[in-house]
Design an enzyme around this catalytic site. Structure first.
Site, short mmCIF file in Angstrom:
data_model
loop_
_atom_site.label_atom_id
_atom_site.label_comp_id
_atom_site.label_asym_id
_atom_site.label_seq_id
_atom_site.Cartn_x
_atom_site.Cartn_y
_atom_site.Cartn_z
N GLY A 188 3.83 10.17 33.41
CA GLY A 188 3.00 11.37 33.39
C GLY A 188 1.98 11.33 32.26
N GLY A 191 4.10 10.99 28.84
CA GLY A 191 5.21 10.05 28.70
C GLY A 191 5.75 9.61 30.05
N CYS A 192 6.91 8.96 30.00
CA CYS A 192 7.53 8.38 31.20
C CYS A 192 8.84 9.08 31.52
CB CYS A 192 7.78 6.89 30.99
SG CYS A 192 6.28 5.93 30.68
N LYS A 207 13.04 12.55 31.00
CA LYS A 207 11.60 12.55 30.72
C LYS A 207 11.42 12.43 29.21
CE LYS A 207 8.69 15.51 32.66
NZ LYS A 207 7.95 16.78 32.89
N ASP A 304 0.46 23.44 38.57
CA ASP A 304 0.25 22.00 38.71
C ASP A 304 1.05 21.46 39.89
OD1 ASP A 304 -0.91 19.59 38.02
OD2 ASP A 304 0.70 19.02 36.65
#
Length: 478
Positions: A188, A191-192, A207, A304
């Site tokens: 994202g 981060g991952c 996350k 979102d």
């Protein structure tokens, strides 16, 4: 003149007895100042012959009467008594002064020690929790998360609804094999997401957020706070959170089939998603939004919604995720910074900053078009030219002769044409430029429920095989 009392009385006695003073220096004509002062006193006009002082002095005067020898011991004792009394009075004064000084010093010391004790106690009380939080910032139960890092200041932690469990950082490090790249599930903006196996063999998703910026910190806190209050089958479940330095970690339930984006636009190109399964994903997503808009108090706007934030579990149940940008409907939405993903952002929010629940409905319409057409929300036509799925598809969506030709080839020949038109009509309404023309998400749910088989959560009873579409044949009339 500072003469001792004994000397003063002795000089007076010699004066009245008319005896030479032994203290005076012999052979000098300089008079003793004390004697001179006494002479002045005697000759003073203030002392009248009738006064008691004059009578006493006359009694002892050598010109009138000599002092009896028997009075000498009495006078001597009288003089000694005066001296001793003076010394005793002086000693008593010194003692009293010393006692007062000791008492004052003792009082001051007691006050100082009391204040010092209070300061030490308060220092201990304020230092103890800080030290405990610093050492056990990754403890698992019963501690508030907010104090252990200054920048993460709005997260609560208790093991029940309305809270988030704090997970030990070392546990996450071990579960992800030190966050190796092989365990990355997705990536994202901050981060991952990693696949992790906890000690009890539970598979979870972690996350990892780089919280060096205030925006990242805000999203981290916002997501943990909102998800800790939500409980719905179509909302991702929050299992816990943690921090380490400037990094935040959020632990979710693992969604084995990844995101809808990966399923549609990844290597499989949607082959695992049949028509009915796509309708189920659409219905689940709409139900998740309905929960946010209609059942959360206050209502929540996701802000979102997109295919990468719709996750699929092992049975392809869809759940909304990534609530970092979500806002409560009662918040000052006009002051919120414009955020979202290109292709999903409603035009009124993009142009005027106007944010409502209809902004989520627009984004849902874009996701519905992805499910129907198998295309990305924005596609490049040239290096400097892009085209949105809404702009491209709108003219064909309202034309029944053209609609079957733009459907995703994976499902093109495996759907009921009537259902296709109904879903296309819902999508067209959701992506209307004017927000007031868009339906409420509750109306969308009611429209999709009859299109999903009963075994998948809808009301459709599939007694006949789905009709195949032959583009050469005209669509049936309804």
């Amino acid at each position: 003149m500072n003469l001792p009392p004994l000397r003063l009385v002795f000089l007076l006695l010699l004066f009245f007895l008319d005896q030479p003073c032994p203290i005076c220096v012999v052979g000098t004509d300089t008079p003793d100042p004390l004697v001179s002062s006494m002479a002045v006193l005697v000759s003073s006009p203030d002392v009248s012959p009738s006064s008691p002082i004059y009578a006493t002095m006359a009694a002892f005067s050598p010109g009138s009467l000599l002092l009896s020898p028997s009075l000498l011991p009495v006078l001597f004792n009288f003089v000694l008594g005066i001296e001793e009394g003076s010394q005793r009075h002086e000693m008593d004064s010194h003692k009293k002064m010393l006692i007062a000084l000791i008492v004052a010093c003792s009082t001051l010391c007691a006050i100082f020690l009391s204040l010092l004790s209070m300061w030490i106690y308060q220092r201990k009380c304020s230092y103890k929790p800080h030290k405990k939080n610093a050492q056990s910032s990754d403890a698992e139960k019963g501690l508030a998360l907010a104090p252990f890092l200054g920048k993460f200041n709005s997260i609560r932690m208790v093991g029940k609804k309305g809270s988030a469990s704090l997970v030990d950082y070392k546990t996450l490090e071990k579960a992800t094999n030190n966050f190796m790249d092989d365990n990355i599930l997705g990536e994202g903006g901050f981060g991952c997401v990693y696949k992790a196996r906890l000690d009890d063999n539970l598979l979870v998703a972690v996350k990892k957020l780089d919280c060096a910026s205030q925006d990242a910190v805000r999203e981290f806190e916002n997501e943990v706070d909102l998800l800790s209050k939500m409980l719905h089958p179509n909302i991702i479940s929050l299992l816990g959170c943690s921090t380490h330095g400037n990094t935040g970690f959020i632990v979710y339930e693992l969604m084995q089939n990844g995101s809808l984006e990966t399923q549609l636009h990844g290597p499989s190109h949607g082959s695992a998603l049949t028509w009915h399964m796509r309708m189920k994903v659409a219905l689940d997503s709409a139900r998740g939004l309905e929960y946010l808009h209609e059942h959360c108090k206050p209502p929540v706007i996701h802000r979102d919604l997109k295919s990468s934030n719709i996750l699929l579990d092992a049975n392809f149940n869809a759940k909304l995720s990534d609530f970092g940008l979500a806002v409560a409907d009662g918040a000052q939405k006009n002051s919120i910074k414009l955020s979202g993903t290109l292709g999903y952002v409603a035009p009124e929010y993009l142009l005027d900053g106007k944010l409502t629940d209809k902004s989520d409905v627009y984004a849902f319409g874009v996701v519905l078009l992805e499910l129907l057409l198998g295309r990305r929300p924005v596609e490049k036509l040239a290096p400097a030219q892009c085209q949105s799925i809404v702009t491209w598809a709108m003219p064909q969506l309202i034309d029944r002769t053209k609609l079957p030709n733009i459907v995703d080839p994976v499902i093109k020949n495996k759907l009921d044409l009537k259902h296709l038109y109904q879903v296309a009509a819902v999508a067209v309404l959701c992506v209307q430029p004017e927000p007031s023309y868009r339906p409420l998400i509750t109306d969308v749910v009611h429209s999709l429920v009859p299109l999903v088989p009963v075994e998948l959560g809808g009301t459709l009873r599939t007694t006949q095989p789905a009709l195949s579409i032959d583009p050469a044949l005209p669509p049936p009339c309804h």
